[in-house]
Write a protein that holds these residues in place. Structure first.
Motif, PDB file in Angstrom:
ATOM      1  N   SER A 318       0.826  -1.202   0.000  1.00  0.00           N
ATOM      2  CA  SER A 318       0.000   0.000   0.000  1.00  0.00           C
ATOM      3  C   SER A 318       0.863   1.256   0.000  1.00  0.00           C
ATOM      4  N   ILE A 319       0.949   1.975   1.101  1.00  0.00           N
ATOM      5  CA  ILE A 319       1.681   3.243   1.171  1.00  0.00           C
ATOM      6  C   ILE A 319       3.050   3.004   1.818  1.00  0.00           C
ATOM      7  N   TYR A 320       4.120   3.212   1.048  1.00  0.00           N
ATOM      8  CA  TYR A 320       5.478   3.016   1.550  1.00  0.00           C
ATOM      9  C   TYR A 320       6.024   4.315   2.136  1.00  0.00           C
ATOM     10  N   LEU A 321       6.992   4.160   3.045  1.00  0.00           N
ATOM     11  CA  LEU A 321       7.661   5.308   3.643  1.00  0.00           C
ATOM     12  C   LEU A 321       9.142   5.277   3.272  1.00  0.00           C
ATOM     13  N   PHE A 322       9.623   6.373   2.666  1.00  0.00           N
ATOM     14  CA  PHE A 322      11.034   6.524   2.330  1.00  0.00           C
ATOM     15  C   PHE A 322      11.624   7.599   3.235  1.00  0.00           C
ATOM     16  N   LEU A 323      12.739   7.269   3.884  1.00  0.00           N
ATOM     17  CA  LEU A 323      13.425   8.223   4.750  1.00  0.00           C
ATOM     18  C   LEU A 323      14.832   8.443   4.205  1.00  0.00           C
ATOM     19  N   VAL A 328      11.755   2.539   4.569  1.00  0.00           N
ATOM     20  CA  VAL A 328      11.749   2.057   5.949  1.00  0.00           C
ATOM     21  C   VAL A 328      10.808   0.858   6.017  1.00  0.00           C
ATOM     22  N   ALA A 329      11.360  -0.296   6.342  1.00  0.00           N
ATOM     23  CA  ALA A 329      10.535  -1.505   6.496  1.00  0.00           C
ATOM     24  C   ALA A 329       9.923  -1.502   7.891  1.00  0.00           C
ATOM     25  N   PRO A 330       8.770  -2.124   8.073  1.00  0.00           N
ATOM     26  CA  PRO A 330       7.967  -2.874   7.106  1.00  0.00           C
ATOM     27  C   PRO A 330       6.795  -2.054   6.546  1.00  0.00           C
ATOM     28  N   TYR A 331       6.858  -0.727   6.653  1.00  0.00           N
ATOM     29  CA  TYR A 331       5.718   0.112   6.308  1.00  0.00           C
ATOM     30  C   TYR A 331       5.316  -0.066   4.836  1.00  0.00           C
ATOM     31  N   GLY A 332       4.045  -0.363   4.627  1.00  0.00           N
ATOM     32  CA  GLY A 332       3.508  -0.496   3.287  1.00  0.00           C
ATOM     33  C   GLY A 332       3.455  -1.914   2.764  1.00  0.00           C
ATOM     34  N   GLU A 333       4.142  -2.840   3.438  1.00  0.00           N
ATOM     35  CA  GLU A 333       4.110  -4.216   2.966  1.00  0.00           C
ATOM     36  C   GLU A 333       2.716  -4.811   3.157  1.00  0.00           C
ATOM     37  N   ARG A 351     -17.453   5.154   2.799  1.00  0.00           N
ATOM     38  CA  ARG A 351     -16.912   6.512   2.901  1.00  0.00           C
ATOM     39  C   ARG A 351     -15.396   6.552   2.897  1.00  0.00           C
ATOM     40  N   PHE A 352     -14.748   5.448   3.304  1.00  0.00           N
ATOM     41  CA  PHE A 352     -13.309   5.471   3.513  1.00  0.00           C
ATOM     42  C   PHE A 352     -12.600   4.403   2.685  1.00  0.00           C
ATOM     43  N   PHE A 353     -11.333   4.693   2.337  1.00  0.00           N
ATOM     44  CA  PHE A 353     -10.498   3.745   1.623  1.00  0.00           C
ATOM     45  C   PHE A 353      -9.968   2.680   2.585  1.00  0.00           C
ATOM     46  N   SER A 354      -9.669   1.509   2.035  1.00  0.00           N
ATOM     47  CA  SER A 354      -8.888   0.518   2.760  1.00  0.00           C
ATOM     48  C   SER A 354      -7.490   0.499   2.149  1.00  0.00           C
ATOM     49  N   SER A 355      -6.586  -0.268   2.743  1.00  0.00           N
ATOM     50  CA  SER A 355      -5.224  -0.351   2.212  1.00  0.00           C
ATOM     51  C   SER A 355      -5.198  -0.982   0.831  1.00  0.00           C
ATOM     52  N   ARG A 356      -6.284  -1.683   0.443  1.00  0.00           N
ATOM     53  CA  ARG A 356      -6.336  -2.291  -0.886  1.00  0.00           C
ATOM     54  C   ARG A 356      -6.741  -1.303  -1.974  1.00  0.00           C
ATOM     55  N   ASP A 357      -7.277  -0.148  -1.583  1.00  0.00           N
ATOM     56  CA  ASP A 357      -7.767   0.811  -2.570  1.00  0.00           C
ATOM     57  C   ASP A 357      -6.696   1.794  -3.032  1.00  0.00           C
ATOM     58  N   VAL A 358      -5.590   1.910  -2.287  1.00  0.00           N
ATOM     59  CA  VAL A 358      -4.579   2.915  -2.621  1.00  0.00           C
ATOM     60  C   VAL A 358      -3.183   2.298  -2.592  1.00  0.00           C
ATOM     61  N   VAL A 359      -2.315   2.823  -3.448  1.00  0.00           N
ATOM     62  CA  VAL A 359      -0.878   2.542  -3.387  1.00  0.00           C
ATOM     63  C   VAL A 359      -0.168   3.880  -3.494  1.00  0.00           C
ATOM     64  N   GLY A 360       1.056   3.937  -2.978  1.00  0.00           N
ATOM     65  CA  GLY A 360       1.779   5.198  -3.059  1.00  0.00           C
ATOM     66  C   GLY A 360       2.982   5.214  -2.151  1.00  0.00           C
ATOM     67  N   ARG A 361       3.469   6.413  -1.902  1.00  0.00           N
ATOM     68  CA  ARG A 361       4.677   6.547  -1.079  1.00  0.00           C
ATOM     69  C   ARG A 361       4.678   7.886  -0.354  1.00  0.00           C
ATOM     70  N   ILE A 362       5.331   7.892   0.783  1.00  0.00           N
ATOM     71  CA  ILE A 362       5.622   9.108   1.535  1.00  0.00           C
ATOM     72  C   ILE A 362       7.141   9.233   1.575  1.00  0.00           C
ATOM     73  N   GLU A 363       7.674  10.381   1.172  1.00  0.00           N
ATOM     74  CA  GLU A 363       9.119  10.587   1.146  1.00  0.00           C
ATOM     75  C   GLU A 363       9.462  11.716   2.113  1.00  0.00           C
ATOM     76  N   VAL A 364      10.388  11.448   3.018  1.00  0.00           N
ATOM     77  CA  VAL A 364      10.797  12.448   4.008  1.00  0.00           C
ATOM     78  C   VAL A 364      12.319  12.576   3.994  1.00  0.00           C
ATOM     79  N   PHE A 365      12.790  13.823   3.977  1.00  0.00           N
ATOM     80  CA  PHE A 365      14.215  14.094   4.150  1.00  0.00           C
ATOM     81  C   PHE A 365      14.351  14.880   5.452  1.00  0.00           C
ATOM     82  N   ASP A 366      14.974  14.229   6.411  1.00  0.00           N
ATOM     83  CA  ASP A 366      14.930  14.682   7.809  1.00  0.00           C
ATOM     84  C   ASP A 366      16.202  15.446   8.163  1.00  0.00           C
TER      85      ASP A 366
END
Length: 800
Positions: A318-323, A328-333, A351-366
């Motif tokens: 589903s939605i992965y997290l990049f740092l 960053v595992a295991p987020y999005g698996e 009214r709401f999405f489930s993890s099966r309805d969306v794919v994508g990524r969050i990218e953070v530079f900290d």
């Protein structure tokens, strides 16, 4: 008593921070790949050897072209447990370090029992560090400390490096030779490693160091590897997943701009940008460099995702997290609901999405060190920054995407039945499949346009600027101008500097278009009044013609009672002409055309009436009847033309034109005959034709045929007529008519009903004769079929 005591570092501590802590081989390899990246290497090689033999002969070589290490680096940093110079290193020009815990080196212990490290700095000596990890695994010796185990560090030549590794060391860089591997690596595990490496690389390569390349090399599979990237082990690792997602899906992007002071959110649908909005970032001091990209996948898009990537969307995650450039595992698996989507959907499935309805990524530079990896390298600590990412930044984008999909698209209007059908056909041929949406794209576009501001959900106090796709409004400017004017008014109520300049210009154009349209309507009303006056004049001329016809009819009646029915039929001209008073949309040119046609047919009647009178004077009844048939036919044309004059949809008919038969019959019976020849009769039409069926004919003659049929039914006291249309073959159209009238008497033979003068009602006996004459003229046929009772049906077969 006061004594000073110290911790002891037993050798088994190595296990706790090594193979026991990093409990996944793939995570261990990724940690070592991160070290190569942090050492400024543009590339890292992962080479497996001896996989088909015994484990003690298997090896993994990890080689890079990084900064390398000198003797002081090895002693003070690499061998200094939990020390990490990366914590003190500043991020330069966006070049972020991937790890900072100082335990990644123990990934070598996780992977194999023996480590040989060869390293050198630019212009420095080649150093060889040899470690036997089993030397630290002696149970039961409480006083045996890590410091008491000898580790060999020697200077070696390039020849020694090549003899050990089969590789030449670069002018600067590090080679890790991990031997006597602890796990077996078959092709399935290597492909799984490849997929994990793909996911851990940021697809956008946003860090300033530029591209970072990972190559996987396994000699055992070189010859047997297929050519396609997905199923081959060897080669450069590529993150293609998110690049392949840029098909015509519905997705949202949110990212920081202007050094994190603001966020910009853009929403796209079917390849078109719908809106963007820029808002104040209230948490810039904590998170100033992040982005979110999220795709909604309906049933069709999930099938297309599978075709594009070779992976089912549910298996991808589903939605992965990049740092800082790495995932960053295991987020999005699969099965990891770190954002609580599945729990949330349980509160409102529609009214709401489930993890099966969306794919994508969050990218953070900290740059603030606000996100802290857990020591096991699986996940992040629940810091304030991590909570902000999940509960504010992500949720705002999610709600906007949900509003658009649920409120604007009504879940993209794919029915449950189709969802089930598609779910079992993940190999859908996207290019050659017609999407069976419940409603049209036009209808969805209208709903989006009329609720666009609500779908964005703008908060004025946080708003910097916004833009919407004004093409959506321009499409509605004519038919829903009041709603569009209201939307434009709402938008322009915002401060002038908040509305994008391009949007201002487009809204001004739409407002001008609406004003011009309103002015055109005003002029059209004036023209309509003028047209009505013209109609009145034409009507007077028509009455004059009727009077002449009435006089001629009176003379004929005095000679022979056989033509008394003409008076009733010509009276229809007067009745039809009265409808001209209600015509307000006909232009003057069309009315003059109708007037000309009626005058011609009236002249024809006048001519044949004279000839009829002469034939009767000569006692030639047969010839007189022939002339009467011509008079009746011309009179039918006058009636049909008068009916045309009241319906703007029928503007021609006196010349042969290519005509769509099903469409014409449907429109004529509903819009014309229903008010004239079929007045008081219910007409049910069953049109089973989905495509056009066109043949050349005179439309006025087809209308006369239809008038004859419904008129006969009306004379037979029918209350209802059932008309059905279907294809016999590609070039044959069947039209059947059946009514509930009194039927055909027993003394009439159906074979003779189309003969000249034969009547089934109290009419002239010419209607069916004309019908047959017309059908034969266009190469088609008409028959009457008598059922068990007196009921009959008319069957017409039109041939192309």
């Amino acid at each position: 008593m006061s004594n000073v005591v110290h911790f002891k570092t037993n050798t088994l501590l190595k296990n706790l921070i090594g193979k026991d802590l990093i409990n996944d081989d793939n995570i261990g390899i990724i940690e070592l790949v991160k070290n190569s990246y942090d050492a400024n290497s543009p590339k890292v090689l992962l080479k497996f050897e001896g996989l088909e033999g015994p484990l003690e002969l298997s090896r993994l070589i990890i080689a890079d072209q990084g900064d390398g290490m000198n003797e002081m680096d090895i002693n003070d940093k690499w061998l200094n447990i939990a020390h990490s110079e990366k914590k003190q290193s500043k991020q330069v020009a966006g070049a972020y370090l991937a790890g900072n815990k100082g335990v990644g080196r123990f990934s070598c212990d996780r992977l194999g029992k023996q480590l040989d490290m060869f390293t050198r700095t630019s212009g420095g000596k080649i150093l060889h560090l040899a470690i036997d990890w089993e030397a630290f695994e002696i149970e039961g010796q409480k006083d045996l400390t890590i410091q008491s185990i000898d580790v060999a560090l020697n200077e070696v030549s390039e020849r020694v490096v090549y003899e050990h590794c089969g590789l030449n060391i670069f002018d600067n860089g590090t080679i890790l030779l991990i031997s006597n591997l602890r796990s077996e690596w078959d092709k399935e595990r290597l492909l799984a490693l490849k997929r994990d490496l793909e996911k851990f690389i940021n697809p956008n390569q946003l860090f300033s160091k530029g591209g970072f390349e990972i190559e996987l090399l396994v000699d055992e599979y070189k010859d047997s590897d297929p050519k396609d990237y997905t199923h081959s082990v060897n080669g450069i690792i590529r993150n293609l997943i998110f690049d392949k997602l840029r098909f015509k899906a519905t997705y949202i992007e949110c990212k920081t701009i202007e050094n994190g002071l603001y966020t910009r959110t853009s929403l796209y649908h079917e390849g078109q940008e719908v809106y963007w909005v820029e808002e104040v970032n209230q948490n810039v001091k904590l998170l100033d460099d992040f982005s979110i990209t999220m795709y909604f996948l309906n049933a069709y898009k999930k099938a297309f995702f599978t075709r594009q990537t070779g992976i089912r969307s549910i298996d991808f995650g589903s939605i992965y997290l990049f740092l800082n450039g790495f995932r960053v595992a295991p987020y999005g698996e699969r099965g990891n609901d770190w954002l609580g989507l599945d729990i949330r959907q349980g509160q409102g499935a529609r009214r709401f999405f489930s993890s099966r309805d969306v794919v994508g990524r969050i990218e953070v530079f900290d740059s603030h060190d606000a996100l802290q990896p857990i020591s096991s390298r699986e996940g992040l600590k629940e810091t304030k920054a991590f909570s902000l990412i999940k509960e504010e930044f992500f949720m705002q984008s999610l709600r906007r995407l949900e509003k658009f999909v649920v409120g604007g698209l009504e879940w993209d209007s794919v029915s449950e039945e189709i969802r089930k059908e598609i779910s079992g056909k993940q190999g859908l041929d996207w290019e050659n499949t017609n999407e069976k949406y419940v409603e049209s794209g036009e209808k969805k576009s209208r709903r989006i346009s009329l609720s666009i501001l609500n779908l964005i959900g703008i908060k004025k106090k946080e708003l910097k600027q916004f833009w919407i796709n004004s093409e959506l409004l321009s499409e509605l400017a004519e038919e829903r101008k009041e709603e569009v004017k209201s939307i434009i008014s709402s938008i322009t109520s915002y401060d002038s500097d908040v509305i994008d300049d391009d949007l201002k210009a487009n809204l001004s154009s739409i407002s001008k278009l609406i004003s011009e349209r309103e002015e055109a309507l005003r002029r059209e009303r004036e023209e309509r009044q003028k047209s009505q006056e013209t109609v009145m004049k034409l009507e007077e001329e028509l009455y004059d013609k009727e009077e002449k016809l009435g006089t001629l009819q009176t003379e004929v009646e005095l000679k022979n009672n056989t033509i008394t029915s003409l008076e009733k039929e010509t009276e229809a001209v007067k009745a039809q002409s009265l409808f001209l008073k209600s015509v307000s949309t006909l232009d003057e040119k069309s009315l003059l055309t109708y007037h000309h046609q009626i005058c011609n047919d009236a002249a024809t009647i006048e001519n044949y009436l004279g000839r009829t009178i002469r034939a009767l004077n000569d006692n030639d009844v047969k010839k007189a009847l022939g002339f009467i048939e011509k008079i009746a036919k011309a009179n039918k044309k006058i009636i049909a033309t008068a009916q045309y004059a009241t319906k703007a949809n029928f503007k021609s008919g006196t010349k042969k034109e290519l005509t769509d038969i099903p469409s014409f019959i449907n429109q004529y019976l509903k819009n014309v005959a229903s008010e004239f020849s079929a007045s008081g009769v219910i007409i049910n039409i069953d049109n089973q034709i989905n495509s056009s069926f066109e043949i050349p004919l005179k439309r006025i003659e087809l209308s006369i045929l239809l008038d004859n049929l419904v008129s006969n039914a009306s004379k037979a006291e029918a209350k209802k007529i059932d008309v059905s249309m279907s294809l016999i073959s590609e070039n044959q159209l069947l039209v059947s008519c059946m009514d509930d009238g009194r039927g055909l008497s027993d003394d009439i033979n159906v074979a003779n009903v189309f003969d000249f003068g034969m009547t089934t009602t109290n009419g002239s006996g010419l209607g069916l004769y004309h019908a047959k004459e017309f059908m034969e003229s266009i190469g088609s046929e008409i028959v009457m079929i008598k059922g068990d009772s007196k009921k009959v049906s008319i069957r017409m077969v039109f041939n192309k």
